[in-house]
Write an enzyme that holds these catalytic residues in place. Sequence first.
Site, PDB file in Angstrom:
ATOM      1  N   ARG A   1       3.841  -8.518   6.003  1.00  0.00           N
ATOM      2  CA  ARG A   1       2.655  -8.173   5.223  1.00  0.00           C
ATOM      3  C   ARG A   1       1.859  -9.436   4.933  1.00  0.00           C
ATOM      4  O   ARG A   1       2.326 -10.560   5.131  1.00  0.00           O
ATOM      5  CB  ARG A   1       3.064  -7.515   3.904  1.00  0.00           C
ATOM      6  CG  ARG A   1       3.676  -6.146   4.073  1.00  0.00           C
ATOM      7  CD  ARG A   1       4.376  -5.694   2.833  1.00  0.00           C
ATOM      8  NE  ARG A   1       3.452  -5.453   1.716  1.00  0.00           N
ATOM      9  CZ  ARG A   1       3.856  -5.121   0.510  1.00  0.00           C
ATOM     10  NH1 ARG A   1       5.146  -5.030   0.251  1.00  0.00           N
ATOM     11  NH2 ARG A   1       2.981  -4.908  -0.463  1.00  0.00           N
ATOM     12  N   HIS A   2       0.652  -9.234   4.444  1.00  0.00           N
ATOM     13  CA  HIS A   2      -0.159 -10.351   3.953  1.00  0.00           C
ATOM     14  C   HIS A   2       0.620 -11.030   2.829  1.00  0.00           C
ATOM     15  O   HIS A   2       1.544 -10.441   2.262  1.00  0.00           O
ATOM     16  CB  HIS A   2      -1.466  -9.791   3.405  1.00  0.00           C
ATOM     17  CG  HIS A   2      -1.226  -8.692   2.404  1.00  0.00           C
ATOM     18  ND1 HIS A   2      -0.940  -8.947   1.078  1.00  0.00           N
ATOM     19  CD2 HIS A   2      -1.155  -7.353   2.556  1.00  0.00           C
ATOM     20  CE1 HIS A   2      -0.737  -7.788   0.456  1.00  0.00           C
ATOM     21  NE2 HIS A   2      -0.849  -6.814   1.336  1.00  0.00           N
TER      22      HIS A   2
ATOM     23  N   ASN B   1      -1.905  -7.259  -6.047  1.00  0.00           N
ATOM     24  CA  ASN B   1      -0.457  -7.084  -6.141  1.00  0.00           C
ATOM     25  C   ASN B   1      -0.010  -7.554  -7.532  1.00  0.00           C
ATOM     26  O   ASN B   1       0.777  -6.894  -8.208  1.00  0.00           O
ATOM     27  CB  ASN B   1       0.300  -7.919  -5.096  1.00  0.00           C
ATOM     28  CG  ASN B   1       0.179  -7.370  -3.697  1.00  0.00           C
ATOM     29  OD1 ASN B   1       0.086  -8.138  -2.742  1.00  0.00           O
ATOM     30  ND2 ASN B   1       0.197  -6.054  -3.543  1.00  0.00           N
TER      31      ASN B   1
ATOM     32  N   ARG C   1      -6.963 -10.064   2.645  1.00  0.00           N
ATOM     33  CA  ARG C   1      -5.649 -10.650   2.416  1.00  0.00           C
ATOM     34  C   ARG C   1      -4.852 -10.940   3.685  1.00  0.00           C
ATOM     35  O   ARG C   1      -4.090 -11.916   3.722  1.00  0.00           O
ATOM     36  CB  ARG C   1      -4.833  -9.794   1.432  1.00  0.00           C
ATOM     37  CG  ARG C   1      -4.790  -8.304   1.735  1.00  0.00           C
ATOM     38  CD  ARG C   1      -4.432  -7.552   0.450  1.00  0.00           C
ATOM     39  NE  ARG C   1      -4.110  -6.150   0.580  1.00  0.00           N
ATOM     40  CZ  ARG C   1      -5.003  -5.167   0.587  1.00  0.00           C
ATOM     41  NH1 ARG C   1      -6.306  -5.443   0.533  1.00  0.00           N
ATOM     42  NH2 ARG C   1      -4.600  -3.889   0.663  1.00  0.00           N
TER      43      ARG C   1
ATOM     44  N   GLU D   1      -4.945  -1.157   5.354  1.00  0.00           N
ATOM     45  CA  GLU D   1      -3.977  -0.408   4.556  1.00  0.00           C
ATOM     46  C   GLU D   1      -4.421   1.051   4.391  1.00  0.00           C
ATOM     47  O   GLU D   1      -5.608   1.378   4.539  1.00  0.00           O
ATOM     48  CB  GLU D   1      -3.793  -1.081   3.184  1.00  0.00           C
ATOM     49  CG  GLU D   1      -2.780  -0.427   2.255  1.00  0.00           C
ATOM     50  CD  GLU D   1      -1.368  -0.294   2.834  1.00  0.00           C
ATOM     51  OE1 GLU D   1      -1.239   0.143   4.005  1.00  0.00           O
ATOM     52  OE2 GLU D   1      -0.401  -0.588   2.114  1.00  0.00           O
TER      53      GLU D   1
ATOM     54  N   HIS E   1       0.050  -4.461   6.198  1.00  0.00           N
ATOM     55  CA  HIS E   1       0.167  -4.007   4.819  1.00  0.00           C
ATOM     56  C   HIS E   1       1.400  -3.123   4.685  1.00  0.00           C
ATOM     57  O   HIS E   1       1.998  -2.718   5.670  1.00  0.00           O
ATOM     58  CB  HIS E   1      -1.081  -3.213   4.416  1.00  0.00           C
ATOM     59  CG  HIS E   1      -2.364  -3.956   4.639  1.00  0.00           C
ATOM     60  ND1 HIS E   1      -2.984  -4.676   3.645  1.00  0.00           N
ATOM     61  CD2 HIS E   1      -3.127  -4.114   5.745  1.00  0.00           C
ATOM     62  CE1 HIS E   1      -4.086  -5.230   4.136  1.00  0.00           C
ATOM     63  NE2 HIS E   1      -4.196  -4.909   5.404  1.00  0.00           N
TER      64      HIS E   1
END
Lengths: 417, 523
Positions: free
Chosen positions: B254-255, B261, B304, B324, B389
Amino acid sequence: MTNCPTLIVMVGLPARGKTYISKKLTRYLNWIGVPTKEFNVGQYRRDLVKKYKSFEFFLPDNEEGLKIRKQCALAALNDVRQYLSEENGHVAVFDATNTTRERRETIYKFGEENGYKTFFVESVCVDPEVIAANIVQVKLGSPDYVDCSNDEATEDFMKRIECYKNSYETLDETLDKDLSYIKIMDVGRSYLVNRVMDHIQSRIVYYLMNIHVTPRSIYLCRHGESELNLKGRIGGDPGLSVRGKEFAKSLAQFINEQNIKDLKVWTSQMKRTIQTAEALGVPYEQWKVLNEIDAGVCEEMTYEEIQENYPLEFALRDQDKYRYRYPKGESYEDLVQRLEPVIMELERQENVLVICHQAVMRCLLAYFLDKPAEQLPYLKCPLHTVLKLTPVAYGKCSGEAFKTHFILLENKLCLNK
Amino acid sequence: IFGSPLTAPARAVNAFNADSPVRQRCPWASYMTNSPTLIVMIGLPARGKTYMSKKLTRYLNWIGVPTKVFNLGVYRREAVKSYKSYDFFRHDNKEAMEIRKRCALVALEDVKSYLLEESGQIAVFDATNTTRERRDLILNFAKENAFKVFFVESVCDDPEVIAANILEVKVSSPDYPEIHRENVMDDFLKRIECYKVTYQPLDPDAYDKDLSFIKVINVGQRFLVNRVQDYIQSKIVYYLMNIHVQPRTIYLCRHGESEYNLLGRIGGDSGLSARGKQFSQALKKFIEEQEIVELKVWTSQLKRTIQTAESLGVLYEQWKILNEIDAGVCEEMTYAEIEAKYPEEFAMRDQDKYLYRYPGGESYQDLVQRLEPVIMELERQGNVLVISHQAVMRCLLAYFLDKSADELPYLRCPLHTILKLTPVAYGCKVETITLNVEAVNTHRDKPSLNSSPVRMRRNSFTPRHHSLGSKPLHLLGPLPALQAREGAEQPQLELSPALPSPAFLTVTSPVPFSLQKMSTLAV
């Protein structure tokens, strides 16, 4: 290497559908965003030799003829080089018979010298009925035969084909095992695919394997007028207005009258298309990818409200409507990408009615009518109008052109947008 | 052109109005397009039949077409408990031939049961099927049951490839538990010779010209494709033409941790947090240490992932379809806010996380459809790092690890963790690499099922992915009548007694397509 231009080389006797395939493939590749251009050597020949006399021009021992034909091929290749190396073209389709190994080697070397990947597309067909039908459809109206009767033209063309037959060297599993190619047999009954090198060749193969020539019609229309249409608002998921419901009923009647064999009906997954299809009383399939363009933060606004709240966005959209992406939404370019499986499946299918939305319909129409990106977002797709598209080969250009038949239904009350 | 979708469309077929005479108007042909399909593998041993069977099955299941492999070797091992030697496979060994034929018939019975009674759509019959006699038997069986047949023949004459295959998968076969490696190779090669005597390859010019098939020659160097009948066969051909067997590695991550987040907000398009930036640096170092040959790097078009890739200092490609999952009206909310503002939606999502579609957004099922071109291109490529994502990574991972739709939305894909996937034998080896950079935990486990019924919103039910192979409509019971169909928010549905009576409609298993369009259940 992954960004090498690609040179597609058609191979096959006359009347095997090479130009049909060239034009269709070129249209598809341009639509999905790959700059492609076709180079028809016959056209170069017609430009050079102003008046076509007879098949004798193509006799294998006609020195003068051979010289001119070679000259034309080289002129075409020169233009290919200019297109791919200087004009940012990605794919060039070299449309000629290319029936000898020697000719193909010349072209392959040309490709290598210029850093192009070469992919051959051979069409092989021995069915005399298919060939006769091709001749009738596209050759009789060719500029070569403008002064001949149909019988004279057919006779001459058959002799023309004979000129090529003796020296025809089909792509061979052993001799040509290191080349990348697809051999199409009997108008797509079977295919031989050799050494696909990269993504674009893989896509080309997939496309060629999905197209067919069976006569059929594609009907495109939008959903009936919706509640938000009435208010001048874009997007959302409203239901049909009263007039929209009437349209749905008219559409049902129209479809009935057309008496279409095995018609498939497709809608999006938005209420307004589904309600329109419901009125037809036949099975239909819902595709999410047929949903209208996502206007992101501008969803359900009027154009006035957008201009007021997002004046910069509003201006940007008019500058490049094709590439402009609504904030948190989509662009027409995104839409084309999302619609590609629809196009692929439309190619596979026969009679289909697609009930969709304005932006979506523009994208689909641009594919069928070969409209470039600049024109796509401005194609006219009014409510309560069905476009019937039937493939028909025009006399003057072999290849597929669409005769658009605008059918305005009884209920012509469209909202003035 | 990258990222152009080539997916199975998400389709649903509407319920007929029970009163309309429309059923009679539908020609038989439209039912035929929904016939189950029997894929029949053909080829000498060690030609990659089982490899292709398993991979194809995994792909078809992932795109939502229920598919199962029936491997004849497994049936044979059941019947003949202990394998002795290649003598069993001699074509003049009458007793063995009887046993093998019986096994084939048993396997075909299971195929029939799967396709007709267990809602399977595609069965892959994985056996040598090298004689015309055997193939004719299968064709008759298929005809009796109205199955479409598509043959996949693997032809290979390269001794190096064959030897490598034997080493990779046969040496560890249950048939050879303890024998010394060389003996295995020797016995297996003799086994192949047994088949060669009677092998009749598909003949596209005469005997087999009317069959639908693909002949894969020399591990994909060349293909012969004959009479593709329909959409799914076209997809199968396309898939088989894109896979390869060159060793390579796929990295999924993932990023780096994002600002949202940190705030516990889902979706949106925020940038990296400080720790997220740290992760990018750590990722860069990791990639350099791996010394990967010609690594491609892919990201989504959200900040991201792009910021994460930027730190690597290498070329990368941005794919919009790697974005995402779209949470629609719930975008940028925290789970607490969603539960407060949309309690019903919140509950529905936990009931069926795979099919649940956010209002104005997407479901995991939509995501799978959107990601199909990524998978197809990953199959074509060599070494690739995909920076994506959570939901996206779960979908990709489910494909590689053959996870079902039930498990998919709960796969663990924590931040700052890289999954290294290496193809091995018939599957995929996974290595989890946690780069030592702290991050928040964004994982929500499946809550324990509460049995209180949930009212489903009209569009929360994502229609079945692909209406292939479902039973013809006339076999189904009386259809439910839909009232108030005109765009009313909550149409009521009366269930006919023929339908099962769960508290709400379970849509994880394939549903007969007359029920596809049901919007809400009154419970």
